[in-house]
Design an enzyme around this catalytic site. Sequence first.
Site, PDB file in Angstrom:
ATOM      1  N   GLY A 125       5.651  13.025 -16.694  1.00  0.00           N
ATOM      2  CA  GLY A 125       5.266  11.738 -16.844  1.00  0.00           C
ATOM      3  C   GLY A 125       5.521  10.885 -15.589  1.00  0.00           C
ATOM      4  N   GLU A 126       5.946   9.606 -15.747  1.00  0.00           N
ATOM      5  CA  GLU A 126       6.086   9.072 -14.504  1.00  0.00           C
ATOM      6  C   GLU A 126       7.732   8.778 -14.362  1.00  0.00           C
ATOM      7  OE1 GLU A 126       3.347   9.229 -12.549  1.00  0.00           O
ATOM      8  OE2 GLU A 126       4.915   7.875 -11.667  1.00  0.00           O
ATOM      9  N   SER A 127       8.231   9.050 -13.310  1.00  0.00           N
ATOM     10  CA  SER A 127       9.602   9.267 -13.281  1.00  0.00           C
ATOM     11  C   SER A 127      10.031   7.498 -13.319  1.00  0.00           C
ATOM     12  CB  SER A 127      10.302   9.979 -12.153  1.00  0.00           C
ATOM     13  OG  SER A 127       9.661   9.552 -10.974  1.00  0.00           O
TER      14      SER A 127
ATOM     15  N   CYS B 128       8.661  18.360 -13.562  1.00  0.00           N
ATOM     16  CA  CYS B 128       7.953  17.463 -12.856  1.00  0.00           C
ATOM     17  C   CYS B 128       8.784  16.435 -12.638  1.00  0.00           C
ATOM     18  CB  CYS B 128       6.735  17.216 -13.236  1.00  0.00           C
ATOM     19  SG  CYS B 128       5.513  16.409 -12.049  1.00  0.00           S
TER      20      CYS B 128
ATOM     21  N   ARG C 287       9.139  13.145  -3.959  1.00  0.00           N
ATOM     22  CA  ARG C 287       8.369  12.732  -5.060  1.00  0.00           C
ATOM     23  C   ARG C 287       6.643  12.708  -4.296  1.00  0.00           C
ATOM     24  NH1 ARG C 287       9.082   6.963  -7.133  1.00  0.00           N
ATOM     25  NH2 ARG C 287       7.448   7.834  -8.556  1.00  0.00           N
TER      26      ARG C 287
ATOM     27  N   ILE D 211       0.753  18.607 -10.892  1.00  0.00           N
ATOM     28  CA  ILE D 211      -0.033  17.580 -11.166  1.00  0.00           C
ATOM     29  C   ILE D 211       0.840  16.368 -10.293  1.00  0.00           C
ATOM     30  CG2 ILE D 211      -0.872  15.703 -12.648  1.00  0.00           C
ATOM     31  CD1 ILE D 211      -1.896  18.482 -13.506  1.00  0.00           C
TER      32      ILE D 211
ATOM     33  N   HIS E 150       4.274  22.387 -14.610  1.00  0.00           N
ATOM     34  CA  HIS E 150       4.136  22.155 -16.010  1.00  0.00           C
ATOM     35  C   HIS E 150       4.002  23.470 -16.984  1.00  0.00           C
ATOM     36  CE1 HIS E 150       4.122  17.669 -15.536  1.00  0.00           C
ATOM     37  NE2 HIS E 150       3.602  18.014 -14.441  1.00  0.00           N
TER      38      HIS E 150
ATOM     39  N   GLU F  79       4.035  23.566 -19.924  1.00  0.00           N
ATOM     40  CA  GLU F  79       3.798  23.174 -21.236  1.00  0.00           C
ATOM     41  C   GLU F  79       2.371  22.752 -21.259  1.00  0.00           C
ATOM     42  OE1 GLU F  79       5.316  21.242 -18.991  1.00  0.00           O
ATOM     43  OE2 GLU F  79       4.671  19.232 -19.158  1.00  0.00           O
TER      44      GLU F  79
END
Lengths: 189, 289
Positions: free
Chosen positions: A47-49, A79, A106, A135, A171, A173
């Site tokens: 997601g967005e860290s 990620c 990042r 991603i 990822h 998942e």
Amino acid sequence: MKKIGILGFQGAIIEHERQIEALGHEPVIVRYPEQLDVIDAIILPGGESTTMGKLLNRTGLMAPLREKIIGGLPVWGTCAGMILLAKELVNDSVTHLGVMNIAVRRNAYGSQIDSFSTKQVIPAVSSKEIELVFIRAPYITKVENGVKVLCEVDGHVVAAEEGNMLVTSFHPELTEDLTFLKYFISKIK
Amino acid sequence: MGKYELNKNLAQMLKGGVIMDVTNVEQAKIAEAAGACAVMALERVPSDIRKDGGVARMSDPQMIKAIKNAVSIPVMAKVRIGHFVEAQILEAIGIDYIDESEVLTPADDLYHVDKTQFQVPFVCGCRNLGEALRRIGEGASMIRTKGEAGTGNVVEAVRHMRQLNNDIHQVQAAPAEALMTLAKEMGAPYDLVKFVHENGKLPVVNFAAGGIATPADAALMMQLGCEGVFVGSGIFKSGDPAKRARAIVLATTYYNDPVKLAELSENLGEPMSGLEISKLENKYAERGW
């Protein structure tokens, strides 16, 4: 059956949830500090860290989660999760949980146009090839003592572990492959 | 895994998040600090586009690049419906996501952009399932319900979300032999109608947009089943943008927790002033087909 937490602020939560269920374990979406006491392990999803880091602070989860991880709670950061765990971020002055002895860059590959997938064998995890999906991914630029490198792609470290902590730039998942999740669950005592 | 799959995957990473309209570097930093999962870079927020009138176009690439350099979260930008050259330009400057948006003045009243010709992902608006599947058929890797941008009025966002949900239920419940007729009636690709029938959901992530102005609005859209929200004018046209932005981010995560939502909704200052849909000169949602 294990209770596997997923940090539930934002990002690829349901994807991990489905995979945990597929292996017959119970997913717990963690949004409140008291939930940390009922789980056997936790996944920090993609997601967005920056979003997750800020929400960890605003919701009072940062300190207790850090304590649990230092106390040995198995944790897997995918990620953004890798970024949350790193002690050092090469291109950011703010770190988040800051518990794992790695330095991370990042968005290491660039914009979305540079996102990619590849296939590779990760010997410590499985003898078969696993699809690795990147991603807007980070990678590890430096590992300190105690960190074991699990996988490199094009000369960059993209998976590593240190005691109870496991991190991947990619990822699992987002694929149908449950190998990596099985490996993580095997680390739960 | 192909580029289209990777582009759908990026939208999956945005889920549960808030994408905020920003018009300069300072606003982009406020949005990132508030916890936005992405920003939409544009020269004027929709409520100003509405006020100013005239033709609204893609923003200056220099302004978009400045925002890209100022934040680490994904940056999106808008092109006019059908304006594939604006899209080529945004792809050339390395934008993370393109919004082919009805908020800008359409460039083509027959065709939308053929999004399969691009490496960069697209998000497109819809009012119902047929429209969503047409855009996905053209290569969109993310959908947002249109709502009515720049109004601060959530009623159209709710209407479009409910319509989409109803359409999905209808397709799911229909017998297999009805699918081609439904595809014909909706004007949607058959294979995508079949996907919805089998899976009970869109094949891509769906956010809500157009009129969200408060934490309660964001939570309402999440409870109605969207996977994240776009907030345009609602933040930077309000009295205290930083505080409101933070509250909307938390409301999107804790959308099912009324006690938390009550806490978040307190003392946010003035919301943006809203507009009655019936008094609008232009309904942006009617642009595109």
